[in-house]
Design a protein around this motif. Structure first.
Motif, PDB file in Angstrom:
ATOM      1  N   VAL A 230       0.852  -1.205   0.000  1.00 29.80           N
ATOM      2  CA  VAL A 230       0.000   0.000   0.000  1.00 29.80           C
ATOM      3  C   VAL A 230       0.885   1.251   0.000  1.00 29.80           C
ATOM      4  O   VAL A 230       0.633   2.207  -0.742  1.00 29.80           O
ATOM      5  CB  VAL A 230      -0.973   0.002   1.203  1.00 29.80           C
ATOM      6  CG1 VAL A 230      -1.789   1.287   1.239  1.00 29.80           C
ATOM      7  CG2 VAL A 230      -1.904  -1.204   1.150  1.00 29.80           C
ATOM      8  N   ALA A 231       1.944   1.235   0.821  1.00 32.22           N
ATOM      9  CA  ALA A 231       2.839   2.401   0.896  1.00 32.22           C
ATOM     10  C   ALA A 231       3.425   2.724  -0.471  1.00 32.22           C
ATOM     11  O   ALA A 231       3.541   3.882  -0.868  1.00 32.22           O
ATOM     12  CB  ALA A 231       3.959   2.133   1.896  1.00 32.22           C
ATOM     13  N   GLU A 232       3.773   1.687  -1.233  1.00 28.40           N
ATOM     14  CA  GLU A 232       4.439   1.884  -2.520  1.00 28.40           C
ATOM     15  C   GLU A 232       3.440   2.197  -3.629  1.00 28.40           C
ATOM     16  O   GLU A 232       3.736   2.949  -4.548  1.00 28.40           O
ATOM     17  CB  GLU A 232       5.205   0.607  -2.875  1.00 28.40           C
ATOM     18  CG  GLU A 232       6.514   0.883  -3.530  1.00 28.40           C
ATOM     19  CD  GLU A 232       7.310  -0.382  -3.743  1.00 28.40           C
ATOM     20  OE1 GLU A 232       6.780  -1.493  -3.540  1.00 28.40           O
ATOM     21  OE2 GLU A 232       8.476  -0.249  -4.130  1.00 28.40           O
ATOM     22  N   PHE A 233       2.232   1.616  -3.533  1.00 29.68           N
ATOM     23  CA  PHE A 233       1.264   1.803  -4.617  1.00 29.68           C
ATOM     24  C   PHE A 233       0.606   3.176  -4.552  1.00 29.68           C
ATOM     25  O   PHE A 233       0.280   3.774  -5.572  1.00 29.68           O
ATOM     26  CB  PHE A 233       0.199   0.695  -4.580  1.00 29.68           C
ATOM     27  CG  PHE A 233      -0.627   0.665  -5.829  1.00 29.68           C
ATOM     28  CD1 PHE A 233      -0.093   0.145  -6.998  1.00 29.68           C
ATOM     29  CD2 PHE A 233      -1.899   1.192  -5.856  1.00 29.68           C
ATOM     30  CE1 PHE A 233      -0.824   0.152  -8.171  1.00 29.68           C
ATOM     31  CE2 PHE A 233      -2.644   1.197  -7.022  1.00 29.68           C
ATOM     32  CZ  PHE A 233      -2.102   0.678  -8.184  1.00 29.68           C
ATOM     33  N   ILE A 234       0.388   3.678  -3.329  1.00 31.56           N
ATOM     34  CA  ILE A 234      -0.236   4.997  -3.170  1.00 31.56           C
ATOM     35  C   ILE A 234       0.864   6.012  -2.987  1.00 31.56           C
ATOM     36  O   ILE A 234       1.398   6.173  -1.890  1.00 31.56           O
ATOM     37  CB  ILE A 234      -1.171   5.057  -1.936  1.00 31.56           C
ATOM     38  CG1 ILE A 234      -2.024   3.817  -1.833  1.00 31.56           C
ATOM     39  CG2 ILE A 234      -1.993   6.338  -1.924  1.00 31.56           C
ATOM     40  CD1 ILE A 234      -2.974   3.639  -2.951  1.00 31.56           C
ATOM     41  N   GLY A 235       1.187   6.704  -4.038  1.00 32.84           N
ATOM     42  CA  GLY A 235       2.295   7.656  -3.959  1.00 32.84           C
ATOM     43  C   GLY A 235       3.601   6.903  -4.079  1.00 32.84           C
ATOM     44  O   GLY A 235       3.632   5.709  -4.350  1.00 32.84           O
ATOM     45  N   GLU A 236       4.676   7.642  -3.870  1.00 33.59           N
ATOM     46  CA  GLU A 236       5.986   7.002  -3.910  1.00 33.59           C
ATOM     47  C   GLU A 236       6.495   6.848  -2.505  1.00 33.59           C
ATOM     48  O   GLU A 236       6.156   7.643  -1.627  1.00 33.59           O
ATOM     49  CB  GLU A 236       6.953   7.903  -4.670  1.00 33.59           C
ATOM     50  CG  GLU A 236       7.004   7.610  -6.149  1.00 33.59           C
ATOM     51  CD  GLU A 236       8.148   8.347  -6.788  1.00 33.59           C
ATOM     52  OE1 GLU A 236       9.292   7.879  -6.673  1.00 33.59           O
ATOM     53  OE2 GLU A 236       7.884   9.398  -7.389  1.00 33.59           O
ATOM     54  N   THR A 237       7.333   5.866  -2.277  1.00 35.38           N
ATOM     55  CA  THR A 237       7.985   5.800  -0.972  1.00 35.38           C
ATOM     56  C   THR A 237       9.341   5.145  -1.096  1.00 35.38           C
ATOM     57  O   THR A 237       9.640   4.465  -2.089  1.00 35.38           O
ATOM     58  CB  THR A 237       7.097   5.072   0.054  1.00 35.38           C
ATOM     59  OG1 THR A 237       7.540   5.426   1.356  1.00 35.38           O
ATOM     60  CG2 THR A 237       7.137   3.561  -0.093  1.00 35.38           C
ATOM     61  N   ASN A 238      10.179   5.384  -0.110  1.00 32.65           N
ATOM     62  CA  ASN A 238      11.462   4.694  -0.001  1.00 32.65           C
ATOM     63  C   ASN A 238      11.280   3.558   0.987  1.00 32.65           C
ATOM     64  O   ASN A 238      10.772   3.773   2.092  1.00 32.65           O
ATOM     65  CB  ASN A 238      12.523   5.655   0.557  1.00 32.65           C
ATOM     66  CG  ASN A 238      12.818   6.796  -0.400  1.00 32.65           C
ATOM     67  OD1 ASN A 238      13.405   6.592  -1.452  1.00 32.65           O
ATOM     68  ND2 ASN A 238      12.387   8.000  -0.042  1.00 32.65           N
TER      69      ASN A 238
END
Ligand code: ATP
Length: 365
Positions: A230-238
């Motif tokens: 979810v963290a990676e699919f919604i917006g970008e994240t490291n």
């Protein structure tokens, strides 16, 4: 208006499990979005609400009424398809009137309703025009009018904007929201576009591999993702793999390796999604929380790196920093003018503020 209850829904196509064990409640008047990558089961779920597919297991209810095997024409749902599915050689009026004709509505009432809805979608000037002579955006409005004219209890929209260019998409997003609020109609919207989901929805269900990963408001989903998917699919994240998680009575600490040191997070109980002892954990840090500086930075979780790429998007600048051969972190800052842009190859310092790091479990498949 209706609520939609999906309980323990599974849908199999032969050996393929398209949807598995899905529980969802969509509230009255809510704008609810199914979001996820291609093939994750969004359309299949929508089609089970519409009645085009029946679930292999589980129950579909509208309010308290069991609709699981009720045929589509008896559900009073309005559907807009990705390709619009209009009749190209009929006029706008005939296309919109079609559903009322099938319902054997009188000519006078049909005329009144069609004219009314065409005014609402701002197409009353085009009533006699053939659909094939309309622009993409206008065809989209006809499809919306056709879904709304039957006064459905639930509006179902399957990627309705994916065939439009970026500008028209923005315009139609606002238009759909305006109509949804005006009709106060329970709406389910399918998309793989996270910006669309974040900007339009009251709540979002994030799907992956036929399973619902998280349900929440746009801010909950973005700020409190329950796992790395979810963290990676919604917006970008490291994402950094957590090497070690130590738990004490009041102190929990997590560590991840970065060249030149380790990222440490202590006492972040507020920032930890639910996980069990044995879960593989990741640190997730949004690019806008990462500070990248050409000057030496002091404090905790500061590491040296080298700028690999700078991406200018207008309002913001993304800086990709190589920390070691395996790890590149991205920091995003608002555009503060040319004097602040970093150059490719520059040696920099990267700070990962502890209170901006979220510990998330890896999504199970
Ligand atoms: P997309 O955004 O690409 O439309 P989606 O999330 O809507 O994807 P679905 O169309 O629901 O995904 O498909 C889920 C899975 O079920 C996929 O693996 C797909 O291949 C499979 N599937 C869907 N419809 C059928 C069908 N009629 N027969 C067999 N398999 C199907």
């Amino acid at each position: 208006m209706s609520t939609v209850h999906l309980s323990a829904i599974t849908k199999q196509f032969g050996k393929v499990t398209a949807v598995e064990g899905l529980d969802l409640i969509i509230k009255e008047g809510e704008f609810f979005t199914f979001l996820g990558p291609s093939g994750c089961g969004k359309t299949t779920t929508l089609r089970m609400v519409a009645g085009f597919y029946y679930p292999t297991k589980g129950v579909v209810k509208f309010n308290d009424r069991d609709m699981t095997t009720v045929p589509p024409e008896k559900r009073n749902t309005g559907m807009v398809f990705q390709n619009y599915a209009l009749f190209p050689h009929m006029t706008v009026f005939e296309n919109v009137a079609f559903g009322l004709k099938v319902r054997k509505m009188s000519k006078a009432e049909t005329k009144k309703r069609v004219e009314d809805v065409l005014r609402k979608v701002r197409l009353d000037q085009y009533m006699e025009r053939q659909v094939s002579q309309l622009s993409g955006g206008q065809q989209q409005r006809v499809a919306l009018a056709r879904a709304l004219v039957i006064e459905p209890d639930i509006l179902l929209l399957d990627e309705p904007l994916s065939n439009l260019d970026a500008r028209l998409r923005d315009e139609m997003r606002a238009e759909i929201l305006r109509l949804q609020k005006e009709y106060q109609i329970t709406t389910i919207y399918v998309t793989h576009d996270q910006v669309e989901a974040l900007t339009m929805s009251d709540r979002i269900a994030v799907f992956n591999f036929g399973k619902c990963q998280q349900v929440g408001t746009p801010t909950e989903i973005y700020n409190e993702p329950v796992n790395d998917f979810v963290a990676e699919f919604i917006g970008e994240t490291n994402l950094l793999p957590v090497r070690e998680a130590a738990s004490g009575e009041s102190l929990r600490s997590f560590h991840a390796d970065v060249l030149g040191g380790e990222v440490s997070v202590n006492n972040t109980s507020l920032n930890i999604a639910g996980y069990t002892e044995n879960d593989d954990l990741m640190m997730s840090v949004r690019p806008e929380a990462v500070e990248v500086s050409g000057q030496r930075v002091t404090g905790a979780n500061v590491f040296p790196g080298r700028v690999k790429m700078v991406q200018f998007t207008g309002a913001a600048v993304h800086t990709y920093v190589e920390m070691n051969e395996q790890l590149t972190l991205v920091g995003t800052a608002l555009n503060q003018g040319p004097s602040t842009y970093l150059k490719e190859g520059a040696d920099v310092f990267v700070r990962l503020p502890e209170d901006q790091i979220r510990i998330v479990p890896k999504a199970g498949v």
